[in-house]
Design a protein around this motif. Structure first.
Motif, short mmCIF file in Angstrom:
data_model
loop_
_atom_site.label_atom_id
_atom_site.label_comp_id
_atom_site.label_asym_id
_atom_site.label_seq_id
_atom_site.Cartn_x
_atom_site.Cartn_y
_atom_site.Cartn_z
N VAL A 1 0.85 -1.20 0.00
CA VAL A 1 0.00 0.00 0.00
C VAL A 1 0.88 1.24 0.00
N CYS B 1 0.09 3.17 -3.39
CA CYS B 1 -1.06 4.05 -3.23
C CYS B 1 -0.59 5.43 -2.79
N THR C 1 -7.75 1.29 0.90
CA THR C 1 -7.10 -0.01 0.66
C THR C 1 -6.61 -0.62 1.96
#
Length: 186
Positions: free
Chosen positions: A159, A163, A172
């Motif tokens: 992540v 992201c 997420t």
């Protein structure tokens, strides 16, 4: 006026160091490159930091937690539901997402420093926390818990790497947390 300039220089050094450590890790970063990116003489860095290790430690400060304390503080705040983290734990996750580069450096790019085993420590602390939360269970598989936690930490790092939008990262991360907490059978 002089204090403002000092703060500005310190901020430039920290931002440049963050980028260099993120790109090259601790061992691949040299002070001369940090200075070049900050557009200051290399020697000026030493007016603010004793050396590369002190600068590295300062860069990592926003993401260094005493995880035992975090977990202990929030241990009774789940209210019997384990489909999410408690507020203290979520505050830490939000902070890690806000300082994703620093967290990546701490977990993946701190070889040859006193932080080189932080990822393993983080995994152990989560394992201990889950074992504490599962103390009411008759049986649980320690190997299974280790695998789940190791995969969770790798997911957290993915992540962080992929992201870059904070809202998407948090969304997420919340899905990842639910999946792992439901999956472990708390």
């Amino acid at each position: 006026m002089a204090q403002v300039l000092k703060d500005d220089i310190r901020d430039k050094i920290l931002q440049s160091a963050l980028e260099e450590f993120y790109m090259h890790g601790f061992t691949g970063t040299v002070m001369r490159d940090i200075a070049r990116q900050a557009r200051i003489p290399t020697g000026l860095i030493y007016s603010y930091y004793a050396g590369k290790e002190a600068l590295f430690e300062e860069v990592l400060r926003p993401v260094r937690y005493d995880w035992k304390t975090v977990f202990r503080e929030g241990a009774g705040q789940h209210g019997g539901k384990f489909d999410r983290l408690n507020e203290r734990e979520m505050d830490c996750i939000r902070n890690l997402l806000a300082h994703r580069k620093e967290f990546i450096i701490l977990m993946d790019k701190s070889a040859d420093t006193k932080f080189s085993d932080e990822k393993e420590k983080f995994i152990r602390e989560i394992e201990q926390h889950l074992k504490y939360l599962m103390k009411h269970k008759e049986r649980y598989d320690e190997t299974y818990i280790h695998i789940i936690v190791d995969n969770f930490v790798e997911g957290l790092l993915q992540v962080m790497y992929h992201c870059t939008n904070k809202e998407h990262a948090l969304f997420t991360m919340e899905k990842l947390i639910k999946m792992y907490l439901y999956g472990i059978g708390l």
